[in-house]
Design a protein around this motif. Structure first.
Motif, PDB file in Angstrom:
ATOM      1  N   LEU A  92      40.654-108.103 -85.722  1.00  0.00           N
ATOM      2  CA  LEU A  92      39.736-108.450 -84.638  1.00  0.00           C
ATOM      3  C   LEU A  92      38.471-109.096 -85.190  1.00  0.00           C
ATOM      4  CD1 LEU A  92      39.001-108.464 -81.666  1.00  0.00           C
ATOM      5  CD2 LEU A  92      38.128-106.137 -81.920  1.00  0.00           C
ATOM      6  N   ILE A 122      36.930-101.233 -74.878  1.00  0.00           N
ATOM      7  CA  ILE A 122      38.127-101.238 -74.034  1.00  0.00           C
ATOM      8  C   ILE A 122      37.913-100.363 -72.804  1.00  0.00           C
ATOM      9  CG2 ILE A 122      39.688-101.639 -75.979  1.00  0.00           C
ATOM     10  CD1 ILE A 122      40.416 -98.653 -75.862  1.00  0.00           C
ATOM     11  N   ASP A 154      33.315-103.873 -86.249  1.00  0.00           N
ATOM     12  CA  ASP A 154      34.551-103.360 -85.654  1.00  0.00           C
ATOM     13  C   ASP A 154      35.426-102.856 -86.791  1.00  0.00           C
ATOM     14  OD1 ASP A 154      37.434-103.504 -84.496  1.00  0.00           O
ATOM     15  OD2 ASP A 154      36.160-103.831 -82.742  1.00  0.00           O
ATOM     16  N   LEU A 185      31.144-104.249 -77.490  1.00  0.00           N
ATOM     17  CA  LEU A 185      32.519-104.603 -77.141  1.00  0.00           C
ATOM     18  C   LEU A 185      33.293-103.310 -76.928  1.00  0.00           C
ATOM     19  CD1 LEU A 185      33.716-107.516 -79.467  1.00  0.00           C
ATOM     20  CD2 LEU A 185      33.221-107.606 -77.026  1.00  0.00           C
ATOM     21  N   LYS A 193      36.908-105.950 -73.986  1.00  0.00           N
ATOM     22  CA  LYS A 193      37.581-106.768 -74.993  1.00  0.00           C
ATOM     23  C   LYS A 193      38.549-107.772 -74.380  1.00  0.00           C
ATOM     24  CE  LYS A 193      36.985-103.785 -78.998  1.00  0.00           C
ATOM     25  NZ  LYS A 193      37.622-103.026 -80.102  1.00  0.00           N
ATOM     26  N   ASP A 233      31.416-102.616 -81.765  1.00  0.00           N
ATOM     27  CA  ASP A 233      32.508-101.902 -81.107  1.00  0.00           C
ATOM     28  C   ASP A 233      32.027-100.512 -80.704  1.00  0.00           C
ATOM     29  OD1 ASP A 233      34.995-100.997 -80.238  1.00  0.00           O
ATOM     30  OD2 ASP A 233      35.647-100.450 -82.250  1.00  0.00           O
TER      31      ASP A 233
END
Length: 229
Positions: A32, A102, A27, A100, A123, A73
């Protein structure tokens, strides 16, 4: 909302493996990464073997450490996530990827599942479900874990996304029939160079590393046209 079609394993059902589950975190946000590392290293059966902030670092770490799981990510700097996944698969076929993100987008989920990712987690996922997803994917070679909205889950389960163009689907169908590039060119009345270009595009879109892998992934993503009787 977590998928009820493929529930995450209960933590109480967990039996420690013979060795720790080796995880790479990818990421671009250091804060994070620190948080994920803290969550994972609080577990006695998981060890973080490295952190990466972009696609180049991710591929290098995978080659050097061959982790069991890479937590990736969807929006890391560098190559697109699909290209990064392909490079990871080339360097460590045994490494399983959990995305992962959003984005609660069925099209994105479908595309990545077609490439063989073993999990897609928003997330907003809670700590327990995140850890359980890693354990579940590691322990079960058939498990795919989704933590997305119920609406997106229904669309993913019912979708037939056309990742490939009509011509690319014709080419991969002939590859599935064990035809050579020259035979495909003759059948479709195109040049062999054009066949190779279509195959490069197919490999990139599906994250395939070989002709057989491309056929298998095309079939899994419902990209093979129906045979005419």
């Amino acid at each position: 909302m977590r998928s009820e079609a493929d529930p995450l394993p209960l933590l109480s059902d967990h039996l420690p493996p013979d060795r720790p589950i080796r995880v790479l975190i990818v990421d671009d946000h250091a804060l994070l990464r620190d948080g994920l590392r803290g969550i994972l290293e609080a577990e006695n059966d998981i060890v973080v073997v490295g952190e990466a902030g972009n696609s180049e670092q991710a591929v290098a770490y995978v080659a050097a450490t061959t982790p069991d799981i890479v937590v990736l990510d969807v929006d890391i700097p560098g190559d697109k996530v699909t290209a990064t996944l392909t490079r990871i698969q080339l360097r460590s076929a045994r490494t399983k990827a959990i995305i992962l993100s959003i984005y609660d987008e069925p099209m994105v989920v479908q595309e990545l599942l077609a490439m063989g990712v073993r999990g897609y987690l928003l997330k907003s996922v809670n700590r327990q479900d995140f850890v359980a997803a890693i354990r579940g994917v590691y322990q079960d070679d058939q498990r795919v874990v989704l933590s997305i909205s119920q609406q997106s889950l229904q669309q993913v389960n019912g979708a037939r996304v056309n990742l490939l163009s009509d011509r690319e689907r014709e080419v991969i169908m002939l590859v599935a029939g064990a035809m050579s590039n020259a035979q495909i060119a003759t059948r479709l009345r195109i040049t062999e160079g054009t066949v190779k270009r279509h195959l490069r595009n197919i490999f990139t879109k599906l994250g395939a590393v070989s002709r057989i892998d491309a056929v298998n992934k095309a079939a899994a993503a419902h990209q093979l046209p129906s045979r005419k009787s």
